[in-house]
Design an enzyme around this catalytic site. Sequence first.
Site, PDB file in Angstrom:
ATOM      1  N   ALA A  12       0.828  -1.208   0.000  1.00  0.00           N
ATOM      2  CA  ALA A  12       0.000   0.000   0.000  1.00  0.00           C
ATOM      3  C   ALA A  12       0.865   1.261   0.000  1.00  0.00           C
ATOM      4  O   ALA A  12       2.002   1.255   0.479  1.00  0.00           O
ATOM      5  CB  ALA A  12      -0.914  -0.007   1.226  1.00  0.00           C
ATOM      6  N   PHE A  14       0.526   3.917   1.784  1.00  0.00           N
ATOM      7  CA  PHE A  14       0.849   4.358   3.144  1.00  0.00           C
ATOM      8  C   PHE A  14       1.979   3.526   3.737  1.00  0.00           C
ATOM      9  O   PHE A  14       2.849   4.047   4.441  1.00  0.00           O
ATOM     10  CB  PHE A  14      -0.390   4.282   4.028  1.00  0.00           C
ATOM     11  CG  PHE A  14      -0.208   4.916   5.365  1.00  0.00           C
ATOM     12  CD1 PHE A  14      -0.311   6.292   5.517  1.00  0.00           C
ATOM     13  CD2 PHE A  14       0.090   4.154   6.490  1.00  0.00           C
ATOM     14  CE1 PHE A  14      -0.120   6.899   6.748  1.00  0.00           C
ATOM     15  CE2 PHE A  14       0.279   4.746   7.727  1.00  0.00           C
ATOM     16  CZ  PHE A  14       0.167   6.119   7.852  1.00  0.00           C
ATOM     17  N   TYR A  58      -0.098 -13.396   0.946  1.00  0.00           N
ATOM     18  CA  TYR A  58      -0.108 -13.030   2.357  1.00  0.00           C
ATOM     19  C   TYR A  58       0.165 -14.246   3.235  1.00  0.00           C
ATOM     20  O   TYR A  58       0.838 -14.147   4.265  1.00  0.00           O
ATOM     21  CB  TYR A  58      -1.460 -12.417   2.741  1.00  0.00           C
ATOM     22  CG  TYR A  58      -1.872 -11.218   1.913  1.00  0.00           C
ATOM     23  CD1 TYR A  58      -0.923 -10.383   1.326  1.00  0.00           C
ATOM     24  CD2 TYR A  58      -3.216 -10.910   1.722  1.00  0.00           C
ATOM     25  CE1 TYR A  58      -1.309  -9.281   0.570  1.00  0.00           C
ATOM     26  CE2 TYR A  58      -3.608  -9.816   0.973  1.00  0.00           C
ATOM     27  CZ  TYR A  58      -2.648  -9.004   0.397  1.00  0.00           C
ATOM     28  OH  TYR A  58      -3.034  -7.919  -0.347  1.00  0.00           O
ATOM     29  N   LEU A  74      -4.165  -3.294   4.571  1.00  0.00           N
ATOM     30  CA  LEU A  74      -5.138  -3.692   3.559  1.00  0.00           C
ATOM     31  C   LEU A  74      -6.396  -2.825   3.647  1.00  0.00           C
ATOM     32  O   LEU A  74      -6.577  -2.067   4.612  1.00  0.00           O
ATOM     33  CB  LEU A  74      -5.504  -5.165   3.769  1.00  0.00           C
ATOM     34  CG  LEU A  74      -4.348  -6.161   3.655  1.00  0.00           C
ATOM     35  CD1 LEU A  74      -4.802  -7.559   4.071  1.00  0.00           C
ATOM     36  CD2 LEU A  74      -3.792  -6.171   2.237  1.00  0.00           C
ATOM     37  N   HIS A  79      -9.579  -6.027   7.408  1.00  0.00           N
ATOM     38  CA  HIS A  79      -8.742  -5.917   8.599  1.00  0.00           C
ATOM     39  C   HIS A  79      -9.010  -7.008   9.634  1.00  0.00           C
ATOM     40  O   HIS A  79      -8.077  -7.600  10.180  1.00  0.00           O
ATOM     41  CB  HIS A  79      -8.906  -4.542   9.238  1.00  0.00           C
ATOM     42  CG  HIS A  79      -8.246  -3.459   8.467  1.00  0.00           C
ATOM     43  ND1 HIS A  79      -8.324  -2.127   8.830  1.00  0.00           N
ATOM     44  CD2 HIS A  79      -7.496  -3.487   7.337  1.00  0.00           C
ATOM     45  CE1 HIS A  79      -7.642  -1.388   7.961  1.00  0.00           C
ATOM     46  NE2 HIS A  79      -7.136  -2.199   7.051  1.00  0.00           N
ATOM     47  N   LYS A  97      -5.833   1.485  11.001  1.00  0.00           N
ATOM     48  CA  LYS A  97      -7.160   1.877  11.459  1.00  0.00           C
ATOM     49  C   LYS A  97      -8.088   2.037  10.244  1.00  0.00           C
ATOM     50  O   LYS A  97      -7.614   2.340   9.149  1.00  0.00           O
ATOM     51  CB  LYS A  97      -7.079   3.160  12.294  1.00  0.00           C
ATOM     52  CG  LYS A  97      -6.252   4.283  11.651  1.00  0.00           C
ATOM     53  CD  LYS A  97      -6.996   4.997  10.553  1.00  0.00           C
ATOM     54  CE  LYS A  97      -6.122   5.938   9.781  1.00  0.00           C
ATOM     55  NZ  LYS A  97      -6.768   6.343   8.506  1.00  0.00           N
ATOM     56  N   ASP A 178     -12.115   6.388   8.128  1.00  0.00           N
ATOM     57  CA  ASP A 178     -10.749   6.769   7.779  1.00  0.00           C
ATOM     58  C   ASP A 178     -10.136   7.743   8.779  1.00  0.00           C
ATOM     59  O   ASP A 178      -9.026   7.532   9.274  1.00  0.00           O
ATOM     60  CB  ASP A 178     -10.729   7.379   6.376  1.00  0.00           C
ATOM     61  CG  ASP A 178      -9.318   7.686   5.893  1.00  0.00           C
ATOM     62  OD1 ASP A 178      -8.404   6.877   6.191  1.00  0.00           O
ATOM     63  OD2 ASP A 178      -9.124   8.709   5.217  1.00  0.00           O
ATOM     64  N   TYR A 235      -7.483  20.374   6.030  1.00  0.00           N
ATOM     65  CA  TYR A 235      -7.416  21.157   7.262  1.00  0.00           C
ATOM     66  C   TYR A 235      -7.541  20.218   8.449  1.00  0.00           C
ATOM     67  O   TYR A 235      -8.298  19.246   8.406  1.00  0.00           O
ATOM     68  CB  TYR A 235      -8.549  22.184   7.320  1.00  0.00           C
ATOM     69  CG  TYR A 235      -8.562  23.031   8.572  1.00  0.00           C
ATOM     70  CD1 TYR A 235      -7.562  23.980   8.807  1.00  0.00           C
ATOM     71  CD2 TYR A 235      -9.562  22.884   9.523  1.00  0.00           C
ATOM     72  CE1 TYR A 235      -7.569  24.753   9.950  1.00  0.00           C
ATOM     73  CE2 TYR A 235      -9.576  23.657  10.680  1.00  0.00           C
ATOM     74  CZ  TYR A 235      -8.577  24.594  10.885  1.00  0.00           C
ATOM     75  OH  TYR A 235      -8.582  25.359  12.025  1.00  0.00           O
TER      76      TYR A 235
END
Length: 322
Positions: A12, A14, A58, A74, A79, A97, A178, A235
């Site tokens: 991913a 991230f 995996y 993922l 999750h 998360k 998210d 923001y």
Amino acid sequence: MSELRWGILGAAKFAREQMAPAIHAAKRSKLTMLATSDPAKAEPFRAMDSDLRVVDSYDAVLADPGVDAVYIPLPNSLHVEWTRRALEAGKHVLTEKPIAMQADEIDDLIAVRDRTGLVAAEAYMVVHHPQWHQVRDWVQGGAIGQLLRVNATFTYDNSSDPGNIRNTVETGGGSLPDIGVYTLGCTRFVTGQEPERILFADIRRENGVEVRAEAVAQFDGFTLTSLTSMRMALYQNVSFHGSEGVIEVTAPFNPLGYGDAEITLMRKGKATELFRYPGVNQYVQQVEAFGAAVRGEAAYPCPLEFSQGTQRFIDMIWAAEG
């Protein structure tokens, strides 16, 4: 254990930009294995460590005796399944998360964690940043008198990326899953309190996906106004307003990326106090805290029970919709 050997399930963005570098930078930690079926996506990870082993499943990571812990970035809808599978395979697990889509799903994960004796946690990195520990000390120590109101905002705009997993129902998208974990979770972390009821909830959707959620929650003695959105200008800000002062957190969730980590304490008749935290990487601190928990050196600051409380809060907002 000389070092904690990590595997990552999925290449991913991230993981590539934040967590893999954090694992490399953390003390007594090493990224050992990556699971991805796309060789091109593996290359940035290999650039960090040429010894990285790349596999295309995996399950291969979970079966490898050279992996002690797995990080799971993922899609949200996967999750719970892969956290459980990792624990059953004998791996410690840190999952992005939200670790679940509903609070009661975490009951099973807690049971498996307790049965296996392994460390399992949600990657809620903000509680590892010292700015939040200082804010908690101020609020719970009475620095601003009686807390009366919290205002927490986190917004960004991903409308130009309709294929993003955050923009699809099937992958557990939405702004609350998210980033609601931040506005709601930080309030729970600082105050040590749980919401009593939802006073107001305004949910906006596009193609079935929640893209904006504004809610007001009643706690014991104070209210929280939370705004999250995936359709507004970038923001983030959190303020704690008390009877004798105000605390403002200007880069509450993504310091180093969004802005400098700074917190301000303003009180009538007293000099303003400004604390800065240059260079603190909360992802590195998260990895190191996880390693310390695995080695039995310290309790993990964000156990599954805390994450379940935040998910229960999100569930309350869903239930108050309309």
